[in-house]
Design a protein around this motif. Structure first.
Motif, PDB file in Angstrom:
ATOM      1  N   ARG A 172       0.813  -1.217   0.000  1.00  0.00           N
ATOM      2  CA  ARG A 172       0.000   0.000   0.000  1.00  0.00           C
ATOM      3  C   ARG A 172       0.843   1.262   0.000  1.00  0.00           C
ATOM      4  O   ARG A 172       0.334   2.350  -0.261  1.00  0.00           O
ATOM      5  CB  ARG A 172      -0.938   0.012   1.197  1.00  0.00           C
ATOM      6  CG  ARG A 172      -0.225   0.040   2.544  1.00  0.00           C
ATOM      7  CD  ARG A 172      -1.196   0.180   3.713  1.00  0.00           C
ATOM      8  NE  ARG A 172      -1.831   1.488   3.716  1.00  0.00           N
ATOM      9  CZ  ARG A 172      -2.708   1.872   4.645  1.00  0.00           C
ATOM     10  NH1 ARG A 172      -3.076   1.032   5.593  1.00  0.00           N
ATOM     11  NH2 ARG A 172      -3.218   3.084   4.622  1.00  0.00           N
ATOM     12  N   GLY A 173       2.146   1.148   0.313  1.00  0.00           N
ATOM     13  CA  GLY A 173       2.990   2.327   0.356  1.00  0.00           C
ATOM     14  C   GLY A 173       4.353   2.009   0.938  1.00  0.00           C
ATOM     15  O   GLY A 173       4.742   0.846   1.059  1.00  0.00           O
ATOM     16  N   GLY A 256       5.412   6.630  -3.274  1.00  0.00           N
ATOM     17  CA  GLY A 256       4.512   5.886  -2.404  1.00  0.00           C
ATOM     18  C   GLY A 256       4.689   6.164  -0.925  1.00  0.00           C
ATOM     19  O   GLY A 256       4.200   5.391  -0.093  1.00  0.00           O
ATOM     20  N   SER A 258       4.185   6.768   2.667  1.00  0.00           N
ATOM     21  CA  SER A 258       2.950   6.709   3.443  1.00  0.00           C
ATOM     22  C   SER A 258       3.171   6.883   4.933  1.00  0.00           C
ATOM     23  O   SER A 258       2.213   7.068   5.683  1.00  0.00           O
ATOM     24  CB  SER A 258       2.229   5.379   3.185  1.00  0.00           C
ATOM     25  OG  SER A 258       3.048   4.289   3.546  1.00  0.00           O
TER      26      SER A 258
END
Length: 383
Positions: A172-173, A256, A258
Motif C-alpha cells: 500500500r505504500g 509511495g 505513506s
C-alpha cells in the motif's frame, strides 16, 4: 573523499522489501561539481543475497527517457525507465553502472557488512552487461574507513544509486526510516545479524498486500537531526547533510511515501571534537520542523525516543537527552511515539542500554535491533 570513478563498472547492490513488477532506479549526483556521465547501466537480480553474480537472463539494460546514456547535472537526480522485471521481498538487485571519470563522494564511516547497500568495483572497462561475477571480485573487502576506488567488495557503499522503486508494488505504500547509524545498521552484529529496519520489513512484508508497507532505510551514520557542523568531521565529507537539509531528497521524494519513522538526535546531543553537544531546544525545534514538513505532505510521522548513551546522571548532555525524550513522549508534533529508550535501557543503570543488547555506548547490537523491531506495534505505521 572527493574523487572520480575509475575506468571500471560499479555493480551496486540494493534490497527490495516488497514484491512487485516493473522496477525503476534513481541515480543521483548530490555533491559533484561536474555532471555524472553514465555511459551504460544494467539492472538484474542477484543470485543470492549480496552476490555480484546475477540470475541468468535477468540482466536488462537501463534506459533514461529511451536513451541508453544519461548526464546527471550537479545536485540533480534521474530516474530510469521501468524495467520489465519482477522482484520478491528480500530480493537483492544489482545495478551495474559504467561512468568512468564521474564524481565520487565516499561515506567514510565503517560499513554495515552483512546486508546491502554495497558495491563491487570491477576489474576494468565496461562489464555492466556481464551476468557473471568474474569481473567483480568479492576480495579484497575494502573497509568503510578506507576511502578507495580499489577493485573489490565495498560493503556499505554506493556511489550514485540512491533509490529503487517498483511501479506495480504489492504493497500500500512505503515507510521511510530517517535516522543515523542506529538506523543505518552500524554495529548490528552477532545473531541474528540484521538491522531493525530489515527485521521490521519482514514483519510488514508478512501482512496482506492491502496493509503491507515497503521499508526505505534513510539512516546515515554520524548524521544529525539539527542543522549544525558535524560533530565528527570538520571537512563535512562524512555523515550526510543534516536531516532537515536532506529531507526532500531522502524522504519526501520517495515514491509511495505513506509514513515516516524518525530516530535521531544521538550525534547532536553527544557532540564530538568538531562540535559541542547541542542544546535541547535546538534538537526539539529540528524534530518539530521535520514533523511539520512531513505533515504538509499529508503523511504521518512517528517519533522515537533517543537511546541511552552511557552519559552519567547529572552530565549536561544526559540532561538534554532526558529533556528531549520527555518532549517526544508528550508532544503532539508526532502522530505516535515509540519509546525505544524505555525498551532498551538497563534497569540497574538507566543511562546505558542493557549490556546484552548493546554493541557500544551508542549502538544496539543485533539482539538489541531484534528487540526494537519486535516491539514496534504495526498499527502505528499503518493508518
Amino acid at each position: 573523499m572527493h574523487g572520480v570513478a575509475p575506468d571500471a563498472t560499479v555493480r551496486q547492490i540494493a534490497r527490495v522489501s516488497a514484491p512487485g513488477d516493473g522496477v525503476r532506479i534513481r541515480l543521483g549526483n548530490p555533491f559533484g561539481s561536474v555532471p555524472v556521465q553514465v555511459r551504460d547501466a544494467w539492472l538484474g537480480n542477484s543470485i543470492a543475497r549480496g552476490s555480484a553474480r546475477l540470475v541468468p537472463g535477468s540482466n536488462r539494460p537501463l534506459t533514461f527517457r529511451g536513451a541508453r546514456t544519461v548526464s546527471i547535472p550537479p545536485g540533480q537526480v534521474v530516474w530510469s525507465d521501468p524495467v520489465a522485471i519482477s522482484v520478491d521481498p528480500g530480493r537483492d538487485l544489482a545495478v551495474s553502472v559504467y561512468a568512468p571519470g564521474a564524481p565520487v563522494n565516499d561515506h567514510n564511516f565503517p560499513p554495515f557488512a552483512f546486508d546491502p547497500p554495497a558495491s563491487y568495483i570491477g576489474t576494468g572497462g565496461n562489464t555492466a552487461a556481464d551476468a557473471s561475477d568474474a569481473a567483480f571480485p568479492s576480495h579484497p573487502v575494502i573497509p568503510g574507513g578506507t576511502t578507495s576506488t580499489a577493485t573489490g567488495y565495498h560493503p556499505g557503499q554506493t556511489w550514485w544509486l540512491d533509490q529503487v522503486a517498483v511501479d506495480r508494488p504489492a504493497a500500500r505504500g512505503t515507510l521511510v526510516t530517517l535516522g543515523d547509524s542506529i538506523t543505518d545498521g552500524y554495529q548490528a552484529v552477532g545473531p541474528p545479524g540484521q538491522r531493525w529496519t530489515d527485521l521490521l520489513a519482514e514483519r510488514l512484508g508478512a501482512l496482506p498486500a492491502g496493509q503491507r508497507l515497503a521499508v526505505a532505510n534513510a539512516g546515515i551514520s554520524g548524521n544529525t537531526v539539527s542543522v549544525q557542523p558535524n560533530p565528527y568531521d570538520p571537512t563535512g565529507q562524512c555523515c550526510g547533510p543534516p536531516a532537515p537539509q536532506r529531507l526532500d531528497r531522502d524522504v519526501l521524494s520517495v515514491p509511495g511515501l505513506s509514513a515516516v519513522l524518525l530516530l535521531e538526535g544521538t550525534n547532536d546531543i553527544g557532540g564530538g571534537a568538531n562540535a559541542p553537544g547541542a542544546p535541547a531546544a535546538q534538537v526539539i525545534e529540528a524534530m518539530r520542523t521535520i514533523a511539520a514538513r512531513v505533515h504538509a505532505r499529508h503523511v504521518p510521522i512517528i517519533g522515537a525516543t533517543i537511546l541511552p548513551m552511557c552519559l552519567p546522571a547529572g552530565d549536561p548532555r544526559e540532561t538534554v537527552r532526558q529533556t528531549v525524550n520527555a518532549w517526544i513522549r508528550t508532544t503532539r508534533a508526532f502522530d505516535a511515539t515509540l519509546d525505544f529508550d524505555a525498551l532498551l535501557r538497563n534497569p540497574a543503570n538507566p543511562t546505558e542500554m542493557v549490556p546484552d543488547l548493546r554493541a557500544d555506548c551508542y549502538h544496539p547490537n543485533a539482539a538489541g535491533d531484534l528487540v526494537i523491531a519486535s516491539h514496534i506495534p504495526l498499527s502505528v505505521l499503518i493508518r
